[in-house]
Design a protein around this motif. Structure first.
Motif, PDB file in Angstrom:
ATOM      1  N   GLU A 113       2.484  -3.549   5.760  1.00 52.84           N
ATOM      2  CA  GLU A 113       2.380  -2.174   5.253  1.00 52.84           C
ATOM      3  C   GLU A 113       2.222  -1.180   6.400  1.00 52.84           C
ATOM      4  O   GLU A 113       2.628  -0.026   6.295  1.00 52.84           O
ATOM      5  CB  GLU A 113       1.251  -2.051   4.218  1.00 52.84           C
ATOM      6  CG  GLU A 113      -0.173  -1.966   4.747  1.00 52.84           C
ATOM      7  CD  GLU A 113      -0.741  -3.324   5.184  1.00 52.84           C
ATOM      8  OE1 GLU A 113       0.017  -4.302   5.203  1.00 52.84           O
ATOM      9  OE2 GLU A 113      -1.937  -3.375   5.529  1.00 52.84           O
ATOM     10  N   LEU A 173       4.774   3.772   5.098  1.00 51.94           N
ATOM     11  CA  LEU A 173       4.894   5.235   5.063  1.00 51.94           C
ATOM     12  C   LEU A 173       6.340   5.714   4.949  1.00 51.94           C
ATOM     13  O   LEU A 173       6.581   6.860   4.576  1.00 51.94           O
ATOM     14  CB  LEU A 173       4.248   5.864   6.311  1.00 51.94           C
ATOM     15  CG  LEU A 173       2.720   5.745   6.416  1.00 51.94           C
ATOM     16  CD1 LEU A 173       2.209   6.537   7.613  1.00 51.94           C
ATOM     17  CD2 LEU A 173       2.028   6.217   5.144  1.00 51.94           C
ATOM     18  N   PRO A 196       4.604   1.434  -1.021  1.00 52.71           N
ATOM     19  CA  PRO A 196       3.210   1.699  -0.617  1.00 52.71           C
ATOM     20  C   PRO A 196       2.191   1.249  -1.656  1.00 52.71           C
ATOM     21  O   PRO A 196       1.012   1.084  -1.342  1.00 52.71           O
ATOM     22  CB  PRO A 196       3.171   3.214  -0.412  1.00 52.71           C
ATOM     23  CG  PRO A 196       4.383   3.748  -1.110  1.00 52.71           C
ATOM     24  CD  PRO A 196       5.405   2.660  -1.099  1.00 52.71           C
ATOM     25  N   GLY A 197       2.661   1.030  -2.883  1.00 53.61           N
ATOM     26  CA  GLY A 197       1.766   0.553  -3.935  1.00 53.61           C
ATOM     27  C   GLY A 197       1.693  -0.960  -4.011  1.00 53.61           C
ATOM     28  O   GLY A 197       1.172  -1.509  -4.975  1.00 53.61           O
TER      29      GLY A 197
END
Lengths: 299, 130
Positions: free
Chosen positions: A124, A129, A162-163
């Protein structure tokens, strides 16, 4: 796990998280004498979470640890058949240019690894991002498969969202790939985050990881190697074994062992403690894997 | 209603007024329902920003329903309290909410689960239920 012969002493995993030191045998005769392209014994190295670009007290040698790990892998008695990096190659930055600079520097450092093939995947910190845009410019696809000597390897991306979801599209891709595999095929999955709920309170989970496990469950010989949590952890979801790797930047606390998931402090009496990489032995006789843990620096 | 009866109106206007009165009665009923809920439910506003929640220690009572209302000052964030099985995205320019009733006493971690930058891992807080 397994009762295969080993080249030297190794740490043998015993069920859930236990580790027993086993005196190994010298020699690695089976691999050398095997038939061409048959399922033969081999070993690969897993490196993880180097967070290139990180600076801070938990690792005063943040600029030098990755290079030390590369040197340590290069000094192994035998060259691994491939190396896999299970994500967080670089540390997050909001600046897209700086992100690319870090990815470029990381790539240059690991190009020194004396091995035919290195497989990468994002963490991540690399991809969360910008949904993996910069990562793909340097390393290509974030999910893919490859086969090596009778073992089917699947690299899953559970970080570009991102989740922390794998997503419907990738799950469909996984389902299609698994349809082509025999139910007793030897399958190894590489991910960054754990596919199971290790400790959701610290975000150590994948939101739709259960759906991936559901797809994998009908296959008898599945093992998952992942990163993200900066420490060893061994867990079974029914017959599927999950093994997390140490980091190359700083160790994190055991799940739920302290209020916050803050990095463990650098111990100047034992520098590089808790950091390292691992060798994974795949043997012809068994679908189990022997794991040898190595420190970044001996001593 | 007495006054309505005294007003001479066309059938269309009468229907409109009756409809409007019904809506008014409905709204009044809703208002009463909200008031009754509010009298029990605790509402707490939480502001997220890189990389913290304010407040990051949320004091609750067991058995008392709560509505947590979130806004973010900068980037998209998440709120996840796995112990109570509630989560939401928190998006800029938009308020989001989770409602639950704490059913156990203790301290329970919540965290941002939408990767939001270097510092994301530090974005945590505690729900304290007494």
């Amino acid at each position: 796990m397994g009762n295969a012969c080993d080249r030297r002493s190794f740490m043998r995993l015993a069920g859930l998280g236990g580790a027993v030191f086993v005196s190994g045998l010298s020699g690695w005769a089976t691999a050398a004498g095997s038939r061409d392209n048959a399922a033969t014994d081999f070993f690969f190295v897993q490196m993880s979470d180097s967070h290139w670009g990180f600076e801070g007290a938990p690792n005063p040698d943040a600029h030098g640890t990755l290079q030390k790990a590369v040197a340590a892998v290069n000094s192994l008695d035998q060259v691994p058949e491939f190396i896999v990096f299970t994500g967080d190659l670089t540390h997050t930055t909001d600046d897209p240019q700086e992100r690319r600079k870090r990815l470029s520097e990381f790539k240059a450092i690991v190009s020194e690894l004396k091995v035919k093939q290195v497989y990468f995947m994002p963490g991540e910190h690399d991809a969360g991002l910008d949904r993996g845009k910069a990562y793909q410019e340097f390393f290509g696809k974030t999910h893919y498969t490859f086969d090596h000597k009778g073992v089917h390897f699947i690299v899953l991306d559970n970080v570009s969202d991102p989740g922390a979801s794998i997503g419907d599209e990738q799950l469909s891709w996984l389902a299609l790939d698994l349809e082509k595999q025999a139910k007793d095929a030897r399958i190894v999955v590489f991910t960054h985050r754990p596919l199971f709920d290790l400790y959701p309170q610290w975000d150590w989970a994948t939101r739709d990881g259960a759906r991936a496990l559901e797809l994998l469950m009908p296959h008898a010989n599945v093992t998952v190697f992942y990163g993200h949590i900066h420490q060893e952890n061994h867990h079974m979801t029914e017959h599927i074994a999950h093994h997390s790797a140490k980091s190359l930047i700083f160790p994190l606390p055991a799940p739920g062992s302290q209020p916050k998931r803050t990095p463990l402090a650098w111990d100047s009496a034992q520098p590089y403690r808790g950091l390292g990489f691992r060798e994974v032995d795949a043997t012809q006789k068994s679908a189990d894997y022997s794991i040898t843990e190595y420190p970044v620096q001996k001593g | 209603m007495t006054r309505l009866n005294n007003i001479h109106t066309s059938p269309q206007r009468r229907r409109f007024l009756i409809g409007a009165a019904s809506v008014g009665i409905g709204l009044a009923a809703s208002a009463i329902a909200i008031a009754q809920t509010s009298s029990q439910e605790q509402v707490i506003k939480v502001v997220a920003s890189k990389f913290t929640y304010a407040p990051n220690r949320i004091m609750l009572k067991r058995g008392v329903p709560v509505a947590l209302e979130f806004t973010t000052l900068d980037v998209p964030m998440g709120f996840n309290a796995p112990d109570f099985k509630v989560r939401t995205d928190i998006l800029p320019g938009k308020a989001s909410q989770v409602r639950f009733t704490p059913d156990k006493v203790g301290e329970f971690t919540f965290h941002c689960d939408l990767f939001c930058g270097s510092g994301h891992e530090d974005m945590t807080g505690v729900i304290v239920v007494t």
